[in-house]
Design a protein around this motif. Sequence first.
Motif, PDB file in Angstrom:
ATOM      1  N   SER A 132       1.043   3.767  -1.805  1.00  0.00           N
ATOM      2  CA  SER A 132       0.500   5.079  -2.105  1.00  0.00           C
ATOM      3  C   SER A 132      -0.024   5.828  -0.884  1.00  0.00           C
ATOM      4  O   SER A 132       0.016   7.039  -0.838  1.00  0.00           O
ATOM      5  N   SER A 133      -0.497   5.059   0.113  1.00  0.00           N
ATOM      6  CA  SER A 133      -1.277   5.697   1.149  1.00  0.00           C
ATOM      7  C   SER A 133      -0.489   6.646   2.055  1.00  0.00           C
ATOM      8  O   SER A 133      -1.080   7.439   2.761  1.00  0.00           O
ATOM      9  N   SER A 134       0.836   6.537   2.087  1.00  0.00           N
ATOM     10  CA  SER A 134       1.552   7.455   2.964  1.00  0.00           C
ATOM     11  C   SER A 134       2.076   8.681   2.206  1.00  0.00           C
ATOM     12  O   SER A 134       2.674   9.565   2.779  1.00  0.00           O
ATOM     13  N   LYS A 135       1.828   8.699   0.882  1.00  0.00           N
ATOM     14  CA  LYS A 135       2.284   9.854   0.085  1.00  0.00           C
ATOM     15  C   LYS A 135       1.208  10.922   0.108  1.00  0.00           C
ATOM     16  O   LYS A 135       0.095  10.691  -0.330  1.00  0.00           O
ATOM     17  N   LYS A 136       1.534  12.087   0.604  1.00  0.00           N
ATOM     18  CA  LYS A 136       0.516  13.125   0.689  1.00  0.00           C
ATOM     19  C   LYS A 136       0.305  13.847  -0.641  1.00  0.00           C
ATOM     20  O   LYS A 136      -0.773  13.923  -1.164  1.00  0.00           O
TER      21      LYS A 136
ATOM     22  N   ALA B 156      -0.229   9.411  -7.189  1.00  0.00           N
ATOM     23  CA  ALA B 156      -0.127   8.410  -6.132  1.00  0.00           C
ATOM     24  C   ALA B 156       0.325   7.060  -6.689  1.00  0.00           C
ATOM     25  O   ALA B 156       0.974   6.292  -6.002  1.00  0.00           O
ATOM     26  N   ARG B 157      -0.048   6.769  -7.927  1.00  0.00           N
ATOM     27  CA  ARG B 157       0.322   5.459  -8.474  1.00  0.00           C
ATOM     28  C   ARG B 157       1.086   5.634  -9.781  1.00  0.00           C
ATOM     29  O   ARG B 157       0.715   5.083 -10.817  1.00  0.00           O
TER      30      ARG B 157
ATOM     31  N   GLU C 249       0.858  -1.176   0.000  1.00  0.00           N
ATOM     32  CA  GLU C 249       0.000   0.000   0.000  1.00  0.00           C
ATOM     33  C   GLU C 249       0.893   1.223   0.000  1.00  0.00           C
ATOM     34  O   GLU C 249       0.841   2.056   0.880  1.00  0.00           O
TER      35      GLU C 249
END
Lengths: 780, 252
Positions: free
Chosen positions: A393-397, A420-421, A391
């Motif tokens: 992507s989830s920590s990239k703001k 994000a991806r 996962e």
Amino acid sequence: MIGHMLKRDVLRNKTITFTLLTFITLSSLLMASAMSMVVDVWASVDRLFQQAKVPHFVQMHAGSIDQQRLDDFTKKQPLIQAQQTVEMLNIDQTTLFLKNRQQIDHNSVMDVSFVKQNQSFDFLLNLHNEKVEMASGEIGVPLYYMKKYDLHIGDQIWLATDEFEMAFTISTFIRDAQMNPSLVSSKRFVVNDMDWQMIKAHMGQSEYLLEFLLKDTAQLHEFEQMYQSMDLPQQGPTITYTLYKVLNAATEGLIAFVIMLISALLIFIALLCIRFIMMAALEEDAREIAVMKAIGIPRKQIQKLYLTKYIALAFTASTAGYVLALFISPLLTKNIALYMGVGKQSVWHYIIPCAGVFVIALLIIGYCQLILRKYQHISTVEALRTGHLTEKSSSKKGLLLHRSKKVNIHVFLGIKDIWARLNMYSVIGIVYMMCLFMMIVPVNFLYTIQSPSFITYMGAGHSQIRIDLQQTVDIEQRFLHMQETLRTDPDIVKYASFITSGYKVELQDGKYDSIHVETGDFSIFPLSYLKGKAPKQLGDIALSVLKAKELEKDIGDDIVLLINHQKHRLTISGIYQDMTNGGKTAKAYLDVPPTNILWYTVNVDMKQSIILDDKLEAYRDAFYPAKVTDVAHYLAQTFGTTIAQLQLVTKFAIVLALAIASLMTMMFMKMLLAKEATQIAIMRSLGFTVQILRLQYTIRIVCVVLLAIVSGMILAQTIGQVLLRQLGAIMGAPNIALLTHPYMSYLICPLLLLSIVLIAVWLSSKGLKQQKMLMKLGGE
Amino acid sequence: MTTIVSAQHVNKVYKMGETQQHVLKNIELAIKEGEFIAIMGPSGSGKSTLLYAVSGMDQITSGRVLFQDKELTALTEEQLAALRLQTMGFIFQQSHLLKNLTIFDNIILAAYLAKIENRQTVNRRALELMKGMGIEELANHMITQVSGGQLQRAAICRALMNNPRMLFADEPTGALNTNAAIEVMDILADIHQSGTTIMLVTHDIKVAAKTERVLFMVDGQIVAEHTLGTYKKEQLKAREERLVGWLSQLGF
């Protein structure tokens, strides 16, 4: 169990499996076809050359012949196996009537000559590769004319001047190993010995082919140098066995090269596609993999489960590609079969394409293993808990919605998702970029080769009209007359005359090699030089790339020419590109009057108001027998076959690129929608309509396509240029500048790509309506 | 009080190949404006299906659902989406926030889409709501950086952003620990106090005890109904006991 999993997997991912299967099949098909073309050209040229007994060394000569001297030379030389002197009757093309008695073909750039069948070697063959024998009144017509004028056996051909006329019936078409390729600008018609004598009595100019068969072709170069250092007939170019082979193979070779290039691109796309699918499949099956690990199934066993699918897929698809190629190849090799005949079928016809396809399959399997290795450290607990592998992507703001004051939220969400991806979107981006590359490069290749300025790669400046005056009895008189006429012609903007002479150049070991040296004013129709500049002052000489390479000389170096048995030291002022005469020529500024003249060339540019066709007609009448050519026609005819084939390949490449783009988009969308089913359901629960969500997906893909289009254009300009140079280098023009077709490259191709992708996105996002929200939101 | 949602003869049948599963059987239901109603029942009884059927998230096989006197089955996909955006809020068992956005961006997204207020006002309101739920310091966190309870509170903020007339909550405390569940339920009770109608699905007696009316479903049918009346904190224990007694009579 593996079989069961395989079946389930294929059924579950029908579109994806089908797409992958298509790509691997297509790339295998192209690779096998291209390989088979190469083998075919090789085998056909070999067989044709054997059956035609092609001479190893040919000296063309436009003067008189002392056969006794030649015989003496032949007897004394241990290298020679046989010698033969062929007399060709060069016929003015305005006296040759094909198709009907009235129509003259003025625009042909071909030199027409009439010959008898040869006795000991250099045979002219029919379409069964058999030596032809002509009866009286019959004629054998070169294949080039059959194709160009759609001639049939039984058609009539006329030779006619004011005083003389002779009609022939076509009894066969001629495969002429020496002069088959359209790149060779002479064509030989075969007639009966008696008829030939009759023609000779009334028309035509004799030119001789002094042909030699050697005992060992390895000594060809040695023989060539020796011949040229002797005082033997040399008024004309020389051609060797190797050059014949290159000329015969060039056209088909070019096509095979382009097809292999497309196949390589397809393999690359297939690999990207696999990476994509495997990552998605692993992601989807994370929980199952974790369960398998948890119950103690060894890692290797789990890998095998996944690998088996791709091994099965790779082998099925490449076998299918290979089998299809068996049917398709004959279509691609139709030209080879026509011009060169069918080569001896050997086991290599099957082994080499098969090996090519096998390499593709291995490449794919190897790549799969590489991807699986990357994923072998899946944390069982993590996967069981979250059902995800990664996962990231989830920590990239990244971008923040509340800070983007005026941005439309759909555009924001699209860009945010790409950001994000990036990894995932760059895969599809690269595919689009490759697709555009695949469309633009052949288009620009074609545009470059069709452009009138392409003549500069043939060692001549760009002009509208080109006049060639070959060896005739009173060549100098005719040339003077021509000069006089041109000087007083008010319609001319500018013209320049060049004289090409056959001289000798001293080699490093003290021996001499022949060289064609052109003299004249090179500043009127300037040629762009690869290095240095045109000869401007006395003692300057410019060499063609291949000649400079052969002599191992560069600008600033000196070379010694032997003119009239006198040595002249000249300094190399420049190096230019030339694909004519085997690419080995020179241009010089000499202080001695030209001797041993081979031919004259005149370049002419007309005023804009002049109708070119009328002027060509007038010059043809005035300067007979000189050949007056419209340069645009000249290129079209010289590269006619190549251009036609390249056009076909270009169309194919465009269709293929669009098909790939649409298939990949549909597959990508399918995966994206499946992967994001939950997110989609959330958005719909918040009040986003299906239409708006489709718009968001469209925005994402459009962003990617636009970026891909820009980078694809840059790639086509840079790598495309490199590819063209590689190709040109083989033919003597290593610095061909890739011209860009402005509308096709910058407008039509990108627009086509964008439209097809938009259609594919719109069609595949239709599935959004059918997606059940509840399943994804945890409803019962 | 006027009726906000009513279901008349609602049936829902799932077809799976040749077999059919009748998950809602002739449901009759009316929910009054400002009411707080809980649906209970064993797993597979059709509780969530009913919630999604009356909120227009799922299509019904037959019958009618009226939301604010509009018949949902007659609305287009666009009209249903607009209705969800402007008048309904949803809370799920998993908080279901969008993973690429920060907590704050998740909360404001639907309000930005609705364009009822300008973006500044929306941002201010979101911060107020977050403050009210005690998660204002998490505004710029990504969803993987906060706890389940905090996520669920963020999801509630999101559901409230457009001032919905009615909240639909599907097991909103199902994935939370006891303390977090209590906090979330207290928040929902407060929201109800402020006048919002709430329909929630739950297994948890402690949760249901804070609502006004409990429906019990078995096998796709509403088999019983129990009215608890207005919730007061000090009566919680007694309400729980009453519910336990009622449910045990029903065999739950």
